[in-house]
Write an enzyme that holds these catalytic residues in place. Structure first.
Site, PDB file in Angstrom:
ATOM      1  CG  ASP A  84      -1.799   1.796   1.882  1.00  0.00           C
ATOM      2  OD1 ASP A  84      -2.042   1.646   0.287  1.00  0.00           O
ATOM      3  OD2 ASP A  84      -1.416   1.472   2.701  1.00  0.00           O
TER       4      ASP A  84
ATOM      5  CG  ASP B 269      -1.898   7.286   0.723  1.00  0.00           C
ATOM      6  OD1 ASP B 269      -0.351   8.571   1.145  1.00  0.00           O
ATOM      7  OD2 ASP B 269      -2.725   7.832  -0.006  1.00  0.00           O
TER       8      ASP B 269
HETATM    9  P1  TMP Z   1      -5.657   4.619   0.283  1.00  0.00           P
HETATM   10  O1  TMP Z   1      -4.126   5.491   0.023  1.00  0.00           O
HETATM   11  O2  TMP Z   1      -5.232   3.650   1.273  1.00  0.00           O
HETATM   12  O3  TMP Z   1      -5.280   3.351  -1.190  1.00  0.00           O
HETATM   13  O4  TMP Z   1      -6.649   5.191  -0.306  1.00  0.00           O
HETATM   14  C1  TMP Z   1      -7.247   6.207  -0.587  1.00  0.00           C
HETATM   15  C2  TMP Z   1      -7.980   7.586   0.058  1.00  0.00           C
HETATM   16  O5  TMP Z   1      -7.693   8.760  -0.459  1.00  0.00           O
HETATM   17  C3  TMP Z   1      -9.069   7.090   0.991  1.00  0.00           C
HETATM   18  O6  TMP Z   1      -9.150   6.809   2.659  1.00  0.00           O
HETATM   19  C4  TMP Z   1      -9.931   7.712   0.682  1.00  0.00           C
HETATM   20  C5  TMP Z   1      -8.935   9.319   0.844  1.00  0.00           C
HETATM   21  N1  TMP Z   1      -9.339  10.176  -0.678  1.00  0.00           N
HETATM   22  C6  TMP Z   1      -9.790  12.086  -0.535  1.00  0.00           C
HETATM   23  O7  TMP Z   1      -9.007  12.131   0.709  1.00  0.00           O
HETATM   24  N2  TMP Z   1      -9.986  12.556  -1.047  1.00  0.00           N
HETATM   25  C7  TMP Z   1     -10.989  12.366  -1.598  1.00  0.00           C
HETATM   26  O8  TMP Z   1     -11.264  12.899  -3.325  1.00  0.00           O
HETATM   27  C8  TMP Z   1     -11.061  11.513  -2.707  1.00  0.00           C
HETATM   28  C9  TMP Z   1     -11.773   9.864  -3.683  1.00  0.00           C
HETATM   29  C10 TMP Z   1     -10.282   9.866  -1.434  1.00  0.00           C
END
Ligand code: TMP
Length: 298
Positions: free
Chosen positions: A39, A41
């Site tokens: 992953d 983030d």
């Molecule tokens: P991930 O990095 O674990 O794959 O998840 C992406 C994260 O991005 C999720 O927790 C929600 C966030 N997000 C935002 O902060 N802004 C946005 O516009 C969108 C669509 C998602």
């Protein structure tokens, strides 16, 4: 259960015997059978940076239009609590997440996001890789072990973070995330393929691997042969959420070692993380332990 501090990193392993067994199985099969799925983030990147929360690939983006940044922030305030609401059934939640990603991506297009704005956003962002990430990638590159970086964020931003923060690319690293399509003027026109959101990360991401290097010139990036991911049936998986374990779902793996970074809320979450992951690192630690683990695998 083993709970130790090694080189300043606190690490907990619920079943050390099972872990040893998995390590020797993977080692025996050889590096050509291994892949790493990580992953992005708060797994490859730090959770805290100088006392502040590190930003995500979505969070760091400033579109160059305060009106549109605010609109996306409003969406975040509405949907983010729903993302973590345990009372919403998964199928309903998946619909809500699709809605969020759809609206958010549409705002990026409508607001005229440019590649330049991405570059500037990354330059001004609070984001940093964990110490040891470069060492890990270098080691795996030497051994020809591919690394898939999975994210429901934005591939173009993640790749810009690689460029600006690591100042180099790795031929074995691929980002599997939402890819933007820009026109000749560097303005966003659309997104490529099916949207990857938090709840479908596992479904199709394996088919969308694009190399981190030269993706600007090779916008679709899909002409590379991705069949290797299916052939490498041993997996080292890195994540910071239990849901990240789903990243290897598309793969009929033989042996998987899962490593969880429990960055926050240790008291409440440790038990469930220990059930889910083979190895749990506590308190936003470095990647050095994973480097050592990788060196035991190949
Ligand atoms: P991930 O990095 O674990 O794959 O998840 C992406 C994260 O991005 C999720 O927790 C929600 C966030 N997000 C935002 O902060 N802004 C946005 O516009 C969108 C669509 C998602």
């Amino acid at each position: 259960m083993e709970h130790v501090v090694v080189d300043g990193s606190e690490v907990v392993v619920k079943d050390p015997q099972s872990l040893r067994h998995k390590i020797s199985s993977i080692r025996l099969a050889g590096p050509e059978k291994l892949q790493v799925i990580a992953d992005f983030d708060a797994t490859l990147t730090k959770y805290w940076i100088d006392g502040r929360r590190g930003q995500s690939s979505h969070g760091l983006l400033r579109q160059g239009s305060p009106e549109y940044d605010e609109k996306r922030q409003k969406l975040y305030e509405y949907y983010h609590p729903l993302e973590f609401d345990p009372t919403i059934p998964l199928d309903q939640k998946a619909k809500l997440m699709e809605e969020w990603w759809g609206k958010s991506h549409a705002l990026l297009v409508e607001g005229g996001l440019t590649y330049d704005a991405i570059k500037k956003s990354v330059t001004n962002s609070t984001i940093a890789f964990r110490e040891g990430v470069v060492e890990l990638f270098e080691f795996l590159e030497e051994k020809d072990v591919p690394v898939l970086v999975f994210s429901a964020g934005l591939a173009d931003i993640i790749e810009e973070v690689f460029r600006q923060k690591l100042h180099r690319s790795f031929k074995n690293v691929r980002v599997v995330s939402n890819q933007m399509i820009f026109d000749q003027n560097g303005q966003l026109v659309s997104f490529k393929g099916k949207t990857i959101h938090v709840l479908n990360k596992n479904e199709h991401a394996l088919d969308m691997a694009a190399p981190v290097h030269d993706r600007i010139d090779n916008v679709n990036g899909l002409n590379e042969d991705n069949s290797f991911v299916k052939k490498r049936t041993n997996v080292l998986l890195l994540g910071d959420h239990i849901g990240d374990l789903g990243m290897s779902d598309g793969l009929n793996y033989e042996t998987r070692i899962s490593v969880g970074f429990l960055n926050d809320n240790v008291e409440n979450s440790l038990e469930s993380y220990l059930k889910a992951f083979d190895v749990v690192y506590l308190n936003d630690t470095s990647m050095q332990g994973v480097v050592k683990l990788a060196s035991q695998l190949c």
